[in-house]
Write a protein that holds these residues in place. Sequence first.
Motif, PDB file in Angstrom:
ATOM      1  N   LEU A  28      14.209 -18.010  21.046  1.00 50.22           N
ATOM      2  CA  LEU A  28      15.260 -17.230  20.391  1.00 50.22           C
ATOM      3  C   LEU A  28      15.871 -16.273  21.410  1.00 50.22           C
ATOM      4  N   LYS A  29      17.194 -16.226  21.424  1.00 52.34           N
ATOM      5  CA  LYS A  29      17.917 -15.271  22.252  1.00 52.34           C
ATOM      6  C   LYS A  29      18.978 -14.623  21.368  1.00 52.34           C
ATOM      7  N   SER A  30      18.938 -13.295  21.272  1.00 59.83           N
ATOM      8  CA  SER A  30      19.887 -12.591  20.416  1.00 59.83           C
ATOM      9  C   SER A  30      20.524 -11.439  21.175  1.00 59.83           C
ATOM     10  N   ASN A  34      25.535 -12.636  18.882  1.00 61.20           N
ATOM     11  CA  ASN A  34      25.384 -14.036  19.244  1.00 61.20           C
ATOM     12  C   ASN A  34      23.891 -14.319  19.264  1.00 61.20           C
ATOM     13  N   THR A  35      23.434 -15.161  18.353  1.00 60.59           N
ATOM     14  CA  THR A  35      22.012 -15.484  18.244  1.00 60.59           C
ATOM     15  C   THR A  35      21.823 -16.981  18.415  1.00 60.59           C
ATOM     16  N   SER A  59      24.566 -18.925  16.236  1.00 54.72           N
ATOM     17  CA  SER A  59      25.253 -18.262  15.131  1.00 54.72           C
ATOM     18  C   SER A  59      25.851 -16.939  15.584  1.00 54.72           C
ATOM     19  N   LYS A  60      27.051 -16.632  15.068  1.00 57.28           N
ATOM     20  CA  LYS A  60      27.692 -15.344  15.280  1.00 57.28           C
ATOM     21  C   LYS A  60      27.892 -14.618  13.954  1.00 57.28           C
ATOM     22  N   ASP A  61      27.221 -15.102  12.915  1.00 55.70           N
ATOM     23  CA  ASP A  61      27.328 -14.545  11.577  1.00 55.70           C
ATOM     24  C   ASP A  61      26.063 -13.762  11.242  1.00 55.70           C
ATOM     25  N   ILE A  97      17.823 -20.548  11.893  1.00 58.87           N
ATOM     26  CA  ILE A  97      17.962 -19.337  12.698  1.00 58.87           C
ATOM     27  C   ILE A  97      17.366 -18.141  11.968  1.00 58.87           C
ATOM     28  N   GLY A  98      17.733 -17.970  10.700  1.00 58.28           N
ATOM     29  CA  GLY A  98      17.231 -16.844   9.914  1.00 58.28           C
ATOM     30  C   GLY A  98      15.721 -16.845   9.774  1.00 58.28           C
TER      31      GLY A  98
END
Length: 219
Positions: free
Chosen positions: A98-100, A137-138, A145-147, A194-195
Motif C-alpha cells: 500500500l502506498k498512500s 492518491n492511494t 484510487s483518488k476518491d 483498497i478500503g
Amino acid sequence: MNTRRMLVTAAIAVMTFFTASAQGIGSSRFGAVGGFTSSSADVDVLSAESYSLYHAGLAFQLHLGAGFCIQPELLYQVKGVQLSSALTGEVDGPALDLKSKVGYLELPVQLQWGPDLLAFRPYVFAEPFVGYAVNLNTKVGTLESKDFREAAIDRLEYGLGLGAGIEFWRLQVSARYFWNFGSLYSESGEVDAIGQTVKTAFTEGKNFNGVSVSAAFFF
C-alpha cells in the motif's frame, strides 16, 4: 465540503485576529514557508516505510515579549506512507503493498520561546495543528484510487508537533517531530480491495507521524 469551509474560515479568522492584535502587543511580520516532510505510520500487520514529501504556505509571526512568539501558518501539507511486505498472519489474505499520499490544507499554530541574541535567535516551540484533506492518491498493488470514500481514508487530521529552530535577519529554519492523533481509516468508507487494506493497516494504528524541516522568509 463543510469541514473544508470551516477550516478556511478558521484560518482567515486566526490571521485576521493576530494582524489586528499586532499593534497592541509587539512587532509582527508575514512570510512564506516551505520545506520537506517525511511521514510514516504505526501499524502492526504491514511493514511501514517513511515517505518523503513536502509542504508550502504562508506564515504570520507575532512577538509577545519575554522571548515568546506565536506563529500561525496556513500550509498545503503533503503526507504519505508506504506499507510493504506480507501480512503477518494475523489477518487472512495475500501479501499486499500500500502506498498512500494525502494533501492537506493545514493550520499549525507555533508557540515559540527563545532569547534574542541580536545576531540570531534560537528557539523551541510547541505546535498544535488541524487539517483537512483536499486530495489523495492511494495504491494497493495494481489498483489506484483518488476518491476518499473508495479508499476509506478520513479527511480530518489533528495533532501536535514539537521542535526547535533558529532565526536570523528575515530567515528562519526549523525542524520538528509531529504526531497525528486519530486513525487514518474512515468508517464511512467503502470496504473494497483498497478500503479493506486501509482498514487492515490503520484501524488500530496512528496516521502520518514523522518529521519535517522548514525554511521561512519574512517580509
